[in-house]
Scaffold this motif. Structure first.
Motif: not given
Lengths: 44, 327
Positions: B16, B35, B38-39, B42, B286, B290
């Motif tokens: 990532g 970043a 992206l997390g 996901l 990243v 999440t």
């Protein structure tokens, strides 16, 4: 024999690592990076 | 537990980070915000498999290490120049925020005392860490901890998007934007992210300001523990709490700042250390992305969210006005 010894060392280091408080772990990682940055150029 | 269980999640963080950096180089979007995005995608789009969880959870370690290393890029002179003023603003805004949240929670919205205290700690000091630390000291109920943590995370997600937009609209200087984000946003990760997304100077000041705020956590936990112990049913306060709750990586940050100020590092070593903390921050963000789970944010209660929103708006507007005048 030497493989067993190194495995034991890794286990001992990991065991010590897990007993460290999270904040101190960050300080250790920072210190390792400073040591590496003294020898190797880290790119961006 | 084997250390290898961290590898899958760590590999995802690294991928990532490289991808976010590539996006910045090719498209021009800020790599830190990419970043986080992206997390977020996901976790909320694809879902995080169990085997990735241990590695992804290391993001706090990388954030702390990045902050420690950032100490090397600052000098004592820079900090002393405006540091006293910033410290004063931090103490004033933090006390003000805690007071406003407590008053609104207890007297206007009729929330339970302990829930109000958890919200005040989360909004005033350092997000979820402060909520958890104060919860232990005042023996808060599990559902109150969950409510307060969800509320803080909700505003972390909102401020990550809103602060950079406001900073650009008002054309704030790096130092004003950095201190403003550091003094009024909640959790450390988002503060560092929006700071560096604005500029290097803003990132450094955002982080330093937030560290000063985080350092107050011990005193706040002690104060809350004393208050609830007096009113019965709380934990026993101790001076040791000050040390237990103190964010120790601040000591690493200060040590590196002193070493750099003493001229211990060469220019190429400093460049390497700066590159290293840039990579550590992307890795951390990243993982931070999440942690923003839409399903959990939906569990935020309306009243706690309104209390925190009002205090955030007031503290944010006042601190920005103050900083624009002073800096």
């Amino acid at each position: 024999m030497s493989f067993d010894r190194s495995k034991l060392d890794v286990t001992a280091v990991y065991s010590r690592w897990t007993t460290l408080e999270h904040d101190w772990q960050s300080v250790v990682v920072g210190a390792v990076v400073v040591a590496v940055a003294g020898a190797v150029r880290i790119p961006w | 537990m084997a250390p290898t269980r961290f590898l899958p999640g760590l590999a995802v963080l690294c991928l990532g980070a490289v991808f976010a950096r590539a996006i910045e180089l090719t498209v021009g979007f800020n790599h830190l915000l990419v970043a986080i995005a992206l997390g977020f995608v996901l976790a909320n789009g694809v879902g995080v498999p169990d085997r990735l969880e241990p590695g992804l959870a290391t993001h706090k370690l990388w954030l702390g290490a990045g902050i420690v290393l950032m100490g090397a890029s600052l000098t004592l002179e820079t900090v002393l120049e405006v540091g006293g003023l910033v410290l004063l603003v931090v103490v004033c805004v933090t006390s003000f925020t805690i007071l406003v949240v407590e008053l609104l929670a207890r007297n206007v919205f009729g929330l339970a005392d302990r829930l109000g205290s958890l919200l005040a700690a989360g909004a005033g000091i350092c997000g979820v860490s402060a909520v958890v630390a104060v919860a232990g000291a005042i023996r808060a109920r599990e559902d109150h901890i969950a409510y307060a943590a969800a509320t803080v995370l909700l505003f972390d997600a909102i401020t990550i998007v809103v602060y950079p937009v406001v900073g650009d609209l008002l054309n704030l200087s790096g130092i004003v934007f950095g201190v403003w984000a550091g003094v009024s946003m909640f959790s450390t990760g988002p503060v560092v992210a929006v700071g560096f997304a604005h500029s290097e100077v803003a990132g450094q000041w955002a982080t330093m300001t937030k560290l000063s705020r985080n350092a107050l956590i011990g005193a706040v936990v002690l104060a809350y523990a004393s208050y609830y112990a007096r009113s019965g049913g709380g934990g026993r306060p101790s001076v040791r709490t000050l040390w237990d709750e103190f964010p120790k990586f601040v000591l690493g940050f200060l040590a590196l700042m002193l070493l750099a100020s003493a001229g211990v590092f060469s220019a190429s070593q400093l460049a390497s250390i700066e590159n290293a903390y840039s990579w550590l921050f992307v890795l951390a963000f990243v993982g931070l992305g999440t942690e923003i789970r839409l399903a959990e944010l939906r569990s935020t209660g309306l009243m706690p969210a309104v209390v925190v929103l009002v205090s955030l708006l007031v503290a944010s507007a006042l601190s920005l006005a103050l900083l624009t005048l002073l800096l």
